[in-house]
Enzyme design. Structure first.
Site, PDB file in Angstrom:
ATOM      1  N   ASP A   1       0.852  -1.175   0.000  1.00  0.00           N
ATOM      2  CA  ASP A   1       0.000   0.000   0.000  1.00  0.00           C
ATOM      3  C   ASP A   1       0.893   1.232   0.000  1.00  0.00           C
ATOM      4  O   ASP A   1       2.084   1.156   0.339  1.00  0.00           O
ATOM      5  CB  ASP A   1      -0.876  -0.036   1.256  1.00  0.00           C
TER       6      ASP A   1
ATOM      7  N   ASP B   1      -0.457   4.997   0.801  1.00  0.00           N
ATOM      8  CA  ASP B   1      -0.838   6.028   1.767  1.00  0.00           C
ATOM      9  C   ASP B   1      -0.893   5.493   3.183  1.00  0.00           C
ATOM     10  O   ASP B   1      -1.616   4.532   3.475  1.00  0.00           O
ATOM     11  CB  ASP B   1      -2.200   6.610   1.387  1.00  0.00           C
TER      12      ASP B   1
END
Length: 251
Positions: free
Chosen positions: A12, A14
């Site tokens: 991922d 963010d």
């Protein structure tokens, strides 16, 4: 044990590679605010609303032009302190790092270039895109038709389904509700301390190991790839630490 130089790191972006989620930053500071955003995340975790619907509503609350949003984020989003060293090690070892994000590619690319430098161009990004509307506003253009808007498991599955002799060791690093679809797809899941992914994994019985910074991930993956430990030993650490803490509290 993992053979050397035979791994892929999916991650991922963010709140995982960065210290703050850029979409949360936009919503909290320019959109409808932190409390409503957190309420939406709880609704997603409790299966009361689809991720794609809550996330679009969140971003649509931001009235600021898209290019201005990018500039604001470049000035305010910081890198996880361990990521640069980890990424440099992955480059040296020939281990691909692939970003799977529910965010938007122009924002992610701008932040990676600013925070990591020219070598960030070698990081593949699979994400959503912005949609620029005729009236000058923008919204999110989702990657697929899934409930997530971007089902990250779809990007992992082709590699996960390779024949055993060709299949690399697969790692995933994440922090939140957008990572739920990827949580079961890899050999070892790293879930960020204090975030929603841990809540989901504990509820679903999905194995994971907690990390605080990418320095933790760097240590564990390096030890696995250099045959100093195994995936099972690393994955079992959180359960052992939690049991030890519970025992200490009981006494």
């Amino acid at each position: 044990m993992a053979p050397a130089n035979k791994a892929v790191v999916f991650t991922d972006f963010d709140g995982t590679i960065t210290l703050k989620d850029s979409n949360d930053y936009l919503t909290d500071n320019l959109g409808y605010g932190e409390q409503k955003r957190r309420d939406g995340n709880i609704d997603i975790l409790e299966n009361r609303v689809k991720f794609r619907d809550a996330f679009k509503e969140m971003l649509d609350s931001v009235p600021t032009p898209f290019d201005e949003c990018v500039d604001i984020l470049v000035k305010n989003i910081k890198l996880d302190p361990g990521f640069k060293d980890f990424y440099a090690w992955c480059l040296a070892e020939g281990i691909p790092v692939i970003v799977l994000s529910s965010g938007m590619e122009p924002i992610i690319r701008a932040l990676l270039t600013n925070l990591v430098g020219p070598t960030a161009d070698q990081i593949k990004i699979v994400s959503n895109q912005p949609k620029h509307l005729p009236d000058g506003t923008w919204t999110i253009d989702y990657h697929d038709d899934s409930d997530f808007g971007h089902d990250k498991s779809l990007a992992i599955r082709p590699t996960a389904n390779l024949p055993k002799e060709d299949r690399p060791v697969l790692f995933y690093c994440g922090d939140g509700v957008s990572d739920l679809s990827a949580a079961r797809e890899t050999d070892l899941l790293f879930a960020k301390y204090g975030h929603d992914l841990i809540t989901y994994c504990e509820r679903e019985g999905n194995p994971f190991v907690v990390f605080k910074t990418f320095s933790d991930i760097h240590r564990d993956i390096k030890d696995i790839m250099e045959n100093r430990t195994t995936i099972d030993e690393v994955a079992g650490r959180y359960g052992r630490e939690k049991a030890a803490a519970a025992a200490a509290t009981a006494t």
